[in-house]
Every structure is written in structure tokens, then in C-alpha cells.
Design an enzyme around this catalytic site. Sequence first.
Site, PDB file in Angstrom:
ATOM      1  N   GLY A  46       0.843  -1.194   0.000  1.00 33.80           N
ATOM      2  CA  GLY A  46       0.000   0.000   0.000  1.00 33.80           C
ATOM      3  C   GLY A  46       0.877   1.242   0.000  1.00 33.80           C
ATOM      4  O   GLY A  46       2.017   1.199   0.484  1.00 33.80           O
ATOM      5  N   GLN A  51       2.970   9.926   1.083  1.00 26.90           N
ATOM      6  CA  GLN A  51       4.283   9.270   1.030  1.00 26.90           C
ATOM      7  C   GLN A  51       5.057   9.593  -0.240  1.00 26.90           C
ATOM      8  O   GLN A  51       6.225   9.253  -0.354  1.00 26.90           O
ATOM      9  CB  GLN A  51       4.111   7.749   1.155  1.00 26.90           C
ATOM     10  N   CYS A  93       6.256   0.250   7.141  1.00 32.57           N
ATOM     11  CA  CYS A  93       5.822   1.384   6.330  1.00 32.57           C
ATOM     12  C   CYS A  93       6.955   1.753   5.374  1.00 32.57           C
ATOM     13  O   CYS A  93       8.109   1.820   5.790  1.00 32.57           O
ATOM     14  CB  CYS A  93       5.506   2.562   7.245  1.00 32.57           C
ATOM     15  N   LEU A  94       6.608   2.008   4.114  1.00 33.13           N
ATOM     16  CA  LEU A  94       7.656   2.335   3.133  1.00 33.13           C
ATOM     17  C   LEU A  94       8.339   3.656   3.454  1.00 33.13           C
ATOM     18  O   LEU A  94       9.437   3.916   2.968  1.00 33.13           O
ATOM     19  CB  LEU A  94       7.064   2.372   1.717  1.00 33.13           C
ATOM     20  N   HIS A 135      -4.188   1.502   7.814  1.00 27.45           N
ATOM     21  CA  HIS A 135      -2.833   2.074   7.830  1.00 27.45           C
ATOM     22  C   HIS A 135      -2.749   3.227   6.818  1.00 27.45           C
ATOM     23  O   HIS A 135      -2.222   4.302   7.130  1.00 27.45           O
ATOM     24  CB  HIS A 135      -1.822   0.963   7.505  1.00 27.45           C
ATOM     25  N   GLU A 136      -3.274   3.005   5.608  1.00 27.74           N
ATOM     26  CA  GLU A 136      -3.186   4.042   4.561  1.00 27.74           C
ATOM     27  C   GLU A 136      -4.101   5.227   4.871  1.00 27.74           C
ATOM     28  O   GLU A 136      -3.733   6.378   4.618  1.00 27.74           O
ATOM     29  CB  GLU A 136      -3.518   3.448   3.186  1.00 27.74           C
ATOM     30  N   HIS A 139      -2.416   7.511   7.152  1.00 19.97           N
ATOM     31  CA  HIS A 139      -1.449   8.384   6.479  1.00 19.97           C
ATOM     32  C   HIS A 139      -2.112   9.691   6.045  1.00 19.97           C
ATOM     33  O   HIS A 139      -1.540  10.773   6.193  1.00 19.97           O
ATOM     34  CB  HIS A 139      -0.877   7.701   5.227  1.00 19.97           C
TER      35      HIS A 139
HETATM   36 ZN    ZN Z   1       2.821   3.509   5.693  1.00 22.07          ZN
END
Ligand code: ZN
Length: 195
Positions: A46, A51, A93-94, A135-136, A139
Site C-alpha cells: 500500500g 508518502q 511502512c515504506l 494504515h493508509e 497516512h
Molecule cells: Zn505507511
Amino acid sequence: MNELEIIFYPHPTLRHVSKPIRKVDADLKKIVARMFELMYEHKGIGLAANQVDLPLQLFVINLEGQKDEGEELVFINPVISQPKGTTTAEEGCLSIPQVYGKVTRPESVHVKAYNLQGEAFDHRVDGLFARAIQHETDHLQGVLFPDRMTDNERNMIDGELEDFRIDFESRRRTGSQPDDEAIQKRLAEFEARYC
Ligand code: ZN
């Protein structure tokens, strides 16, 4: 839109509260394509617009994490409701690569959003899908997974987060990272165009 890249903790855009999107144009479709590309490159499932340094209520998910496998899903202006149950699992998380922590979240939620064609859809989701969506969506509100950890659990990753903060500050000092004013100006331009 090839200039889009993933930004890392503690970049201020990760704390920006995103605005709803009112317009989908050809460039936004390119942005989404680039987000999928970056997500696969960085081996995620995701990726939220924050991000890639964008202030828009948009995220992409492919639970298989591989191009040509699984389903590519785009969520625009997502709204989560009707949480049920709780479940704890490890998240990453990226934007905080190689850092993992246990996060407790509702086991199942209802989500309503729009796709890239502007059509509304809604799903009752659970398992990994529900976790990824939550989670997204976090963000988009400027919330990162360590914020959802218990103090004790977060203490275990604080050293790693500190390394990210030191790295960010050093990139700022060398000028390879824009200052807050330049970041805000860019976000405001995107908001004026899409929100
Ligand atoms: Zn993340």
C-alpha cells in the site's frame, strides 16, 4: 510525474492532513500509475499520497505487492466506519523502511471511497485488507503506525526512529532536502489544483 519519489520519516508532508480530491485529470492518473510503480519497487502492499509528498486523499493497494498479480485498487476520499473487534499484528511502512512494530486495530471495518473513474464503492473488509486500508487512511490524516503503538512497544523502535531523524536533519543541512517553506508552497499548489 516521474519525479515523484517516496519520502521518509520525519518529512513534514507525512504529518500533513490531506484534503479531499474534487477533480481527477490525466495527470492524477499518471500520479496513481507512478505510485503503483514505486510501491512495487519498494516491495510494499500500500502507498498513500502523502508518502510521495502530495497533500491528497488518495492511496493505492495491491495485497499481492507484485505487478501483474493481485488486484490494483485505488481509494480516493476514503471514509472508514463501523469498526468491529480488535487484532494485533506487526506493521511496517515504506516511509520508515526496515522498522516494524505491533499495532492493535479493529479487525474489520467498513470503507467507502471513490475509484479513479469517480465511481463510489464500499466494502466490508477484514484481515490484511482491513489493516492495510486503516494504515493508509491514517497516512491521509498525518498518522504513522508508531503513533498507534503502545509506549512500551514504541520505546523498542525509538533508536531506529532517531536514526531517521538524524539522517533527515543532515540532509536538510546539506540542502538536499527542501525547507518547510518550499514544502508548504508545493503542497498548496497541488491543493489549489485538485482540492
Ligand atoms: Zn505507511
